[in-house]
Every structure is written in C-alpha cells, then in structure tokens.
Design an enzyme around this catalytic site. Structure first.
Site, PDB file in Angstrom:
ATOM      1  N   CYS A   1       0.651  -1.070  -0.054  1.00 19.25           N
ATOM      2  CA  CYS A   1      -0.191  -0.013  -0.064  1.00 19.25           C
ATOM      3  C   CYS A   1       0.790   1.297   0.095  1.00 19.25           C
ATOM      4  O   CYS A   1       1.576   1.432  -1.209  1.00 19.25           O
ATOM      5  CB  CYS A   1      -0.957  -0.040   1.149  1.00 19.25           C
ATOM      6  SG  CYS A   1      -2.623   0.892   1.039  1.00 19.25           S
TER       7      CYS A   1
ATOM      8  N   ARG B   1     -12.305   6.217  -3.333  1.00 17.83           N
ATOM      9  CA  ARG B   1     -11.622   5.263  -2.514  1.00 17.83           C
ATOM     10  C   ARG B   1     -12.020   3.754  -2.555  1.00 17.83           C
ATOM     11  O   ARG B   1     -13.195   3.294  -2.763  1.00 17.83           O
ATOM     12  CB  ARG B   1     -11.664   5.492  -1.106  1.00 17.83           C
ATOM     13  CG  ARG B   1     -10.709   4.976   0.031  1.00 17.83           C
ATOM     14  CD  ARG B   1     -10.984   5.292   1.272  1.00 17.83           C
ATOM     15  NE  ARG B   1      -9.781   4.897   2.134  1.00 17.83           N
ATOM     16  CZ  ARG B   1      -8.387   5.478   2.189  1.00 17.83           C
ATOM     17  NH1 ARG B   1      -8.221   6.740   1.326  1.00 17.83           N
ATOM     18  NH2 ARG B   1      -7.383   5.222   2.755  1.00 17.83           N
TER      19      ARG B   1
ATOM     20  N   HIS C   1      -3.730  -5.710   1.731  1.00 23.70           N
ATOM     21  CA  HIS C   1      -3.486  -6.353   3.256  1.00 23.70           C
ATOM     22  C   HIS C   1      -4.373  -7.515   3.427  1.00 23.70           C
ATOM     23  O   HIS C   1      -4.525  -8.111   2.295  1.00 23.70           O
ATOM     24  CB  HIS C   1      -4.227  -4.898   3.863  1.00 23.70           C
ATOM     25  CG  HIS C   1      -3.638  -3.949   3.804  1.00 23.70           C
ATOM     26  ND1 HIS C   1      -2.543  -3.210   4.070  1.00 23.70           N
ATOM     27  CD2 HIS C   1      -4.440  -2.670   2.938  1.00 23.70           C
ATOM     28  CE1 HIS C   1      -2.387  -2.054   3.796  1.00 23.70           C
ATOM     29  NE2 HIS C   1      -3.523  -1.446   3.163  1.00 23.70           N
TER      30      HIS C   1
END
Length: 206
Positions: free
Chosen positions: A92, A126, A190
């Site tokens: 990320c 997002r 993640h």
C-alpha cells in the site's frame, strides 16, 4: 549457517491493517524450512541495516508516508540493499514509496525512492473491499486474495511488470494489481498479504 535476515522498516510510521503479519509469516515459513532467522525492526529514527536479505514495509497514512520516504532517502540503506540484490516487499503506502512519485497530503507529487518504475496519484474514489487477482504466470504463484483500502491510482512504467491482473477489486486502477522488477515487489493487498497468500511468501523466500 548464516541466519536469514528479515528487516521490518519503520513500523512506527508504516504498519496499518496488521501488515506486521507479513513479517511473522515469513519468519514462520522460513523456520518450517529449517532456516535460522534473525528479525530486525527498524524505527524511523534508526539506520536501515545494509546487510538484510528481505526488507518489508507496510501501509500508512499520508503524512507518515511522506516522512518515511524522506528519511529513507536520507538514510540510503534500502537503496544500497536493493542494489546488491536484496528482496524488498512493500504494501500500500510502502508500495507507493518504492516508486518514482506519489500524491502527497496537499495533492502535490512527492518524489519516491525510485526502486520501482511506477507513479502513483490520488483517484476520485476510495477502493475499499476484497480483491482477487491472478498472478503473472512467470512467478508461478497461485491466485491472490486480499483486502484493499486506498485512494491510490498507480501507473506502471516500462521497467516494471504487473504483479497480477484483477478479477475483483481495484488494485492499480487499470485492471492490474501491484508491480515488480527483479527482487523488488509491491502490492496494495492487506490481509495481511503473505498470511492470506503463502505462495507469495514462498516466492520471497526463494
């Protein structure tokens, strides 16, 4: 036998969404192979060791990401390690840090470390949720799954290859997910990524 040296970079700045699990997974799988392991956690006020075998970076918010980048640039240890062939795995914000530039807090581009030929900016929406992606066949790693939570859009240059192509989720924003060049690899996953994808952990240990 010399121990395998795992270096966790700046957990005080870059360690969101349980990314420390990547370090734990690599240590576990290395020990299952009978390999002695030495783990070093390096905070942002400490020098980065030059002699590690695998370097790991996690995610983080915008300000810590920029601060981490500037300190890594000044330190030079990660560059030196990557140039001699160490493995670098970043998630990320850490993935964006490896690139040529990324979007900062005020929208201005921040120069990255230049270890991957990628450029990241801020997208309109997002990306939050599960991600599934098929890995570049050259890497011989099973399909990836993970969780993404980012607003980054990443473009790959000619010196980087997509790590995978998405079948669910956003990834880089163009149908690809992550990037790699030689022994430097980054992803938006993640989960933690290496816990959910042990085949990827084994790739890093090869």
């Amino acid at each position: 036998m010399r121990p395998l040296r795992l270096v966790w970079i700046y957990p005080d700045l870059l360690s969101t969404y349980g990314d420390r699990g990547n370090l734990l997974m690599l240590e576990r799988r290395a020990r299952l192979r009978g390999l002695p392991v030495e783990v070093t956690e390096v905070n942002s006020d400490q020098p980065v060791p030059r002699d590690g075998d695998i370097y790991l970076m996690g995610g983080g918010e915008d300000l810590p990401q920029t601060l981490a980048t500037r300190r890594l640039q000044a330190d030079g240890g990660l560059h030196e390690a990557a140039n001699r062939g160490a493995v670098v795995f970043a998630v990320c914000a850490g993935y964006q840090v490896l690139g040529m530039e990324f979007g900062g807090t005020d929208g201005a581009q921040v120069p990255g470390l230049g270890l991957l030929d990628i450029r990241s900016g801020r997208g309109e929406r997002r990306a939050v949720g599960e991600i599934v992606a098929d890995v570049d066949p050259a890497l011989n790693v099973p399909r990836l799954t993970g969780f993404e939570n980012h607003q980054g859009v990443t473009r790959l240059g000619p010196q980087a290859r997509p790590l995978a192509r998405t079948t669910l989720g956003t990834g880089n924003g163009d149908g690809t997910e992550g990037a790699y060049a030689g022994r430097v690899l980054g992803t938006y996953l993640h989960g933690p990524a290496l816990v959910r994808n042990p085949g990827l952990a084994d790739l890093l240990l090869h």
